[in-house]
Write an enzyme that holds these catalytic residues in place. Structure first.
Site, short mmCIF file in Angstrom:
data_model
loop_
_atom_site.label_atom_id
_atom_site.label_comp_id
_atom_site.label_asym_id
_atom_site.label_seq_id
_atom_site.Cartn_x
_atom_site.Cartn_y
_atom_site.Cartn_z
N ASP A 26 0.83 -1.19 0.00
CA ASP A 26 0.00 0.00 0.00
C ASP A 26 0.88 1.25 0.00
O ASP A 26 0.65 2.19 -0.78
CB ASP A 26 -0.91 -0.01 1.23
CG ASP A 26 -1.72 1.26 1.37
OD1 ASP A 26 -2.53 1.56 0.48
OD2 ASP A 26 -1.53 1.97 2.38
N ALA A 27 1.89 1.26 0.84
CA ALA A 27 2.80 2.41 0.91
C ALA A 27 3.52 2.60 -0.43
O ALA A 27 3.65 3.72 -0.93
CB ALA A 27 3.81 2.22 2.03
#
Length: 162
Positions: free
Chosen positions: A44-45
């Site tokens: 996600d990051a």
């Protein structure tokens, strides 16, 4: 988060090394043994940063617009669409990582269906896995193709609404 909660987390995470620094708990990270939600956390990051970097090609001065647009592009709904479009080019190992992430127990937000949320978690787990395995060319290839899928689908959706 309360100060007491923060204090508990710091005490749990960090151990002084006796020389003014912090002891490292793990020397290495084995992506194959990490929980799929940890992989998704990293993925996600990565995808957020990738998308933010890509949209700078289109807008460079309006931070609020950049934020809103990138948040939309990394939503579970769009990540699910991206995964479905790139699934055919994944190898068996990549599909297995996706399935581990998709099947991990998590709670879906109101902005996406449960199926879309689980699919996006699998997508993020795959990106996190590739990132931690340092398969940078493959990671970039899948992220770029996903960006293309999402941007084309967004344009098509806007055209349909006109």
């Amino acid at each position: 988060m309360t100060f007491e909660h923060l204090k508990k987390l710091v005490d749990m995470m960090f151990v002084p090394d006796g020389q003014g620094g912090v002891l490292q708990r793990y020397d290495t990270v084995d992506p194959k043994s990490l929980h799929p939600l940890v992989l998704a956390y990293i993925g996600d990051a990565y995808f957020h940063l990738f998308i933010r970097g890509r949209i700078l090609s289109y807008e460079q001065s309006k931070v609020q617009v950049l934020h809103q647009f990138s948040a939309q592009m990394v939503s579970a709904v769009w990540q699910d669409k991206a995964y479905r479009a790139i699934e055919h080019i994944l190898d068996e190992e990549e599909k297995a990582v996706y399935r581990r992430g998709r099947n991990a127990k998590s709670h879906a937000p109101r902005s996406a269906s449960v199926a879309q949320y689980h699919s996006s978690t699998g997508f993020e787990a795959l990106l996190g896995y590739l990132y931690l395995m340092e398969r940078n060319e493959r990671l970039y290839e899948l992220a770029e193709q996903s960006f293309q899928v999402i941007s084309k689908a967004m344009m098509a959706e806007i055209s349909e609404r006109k």
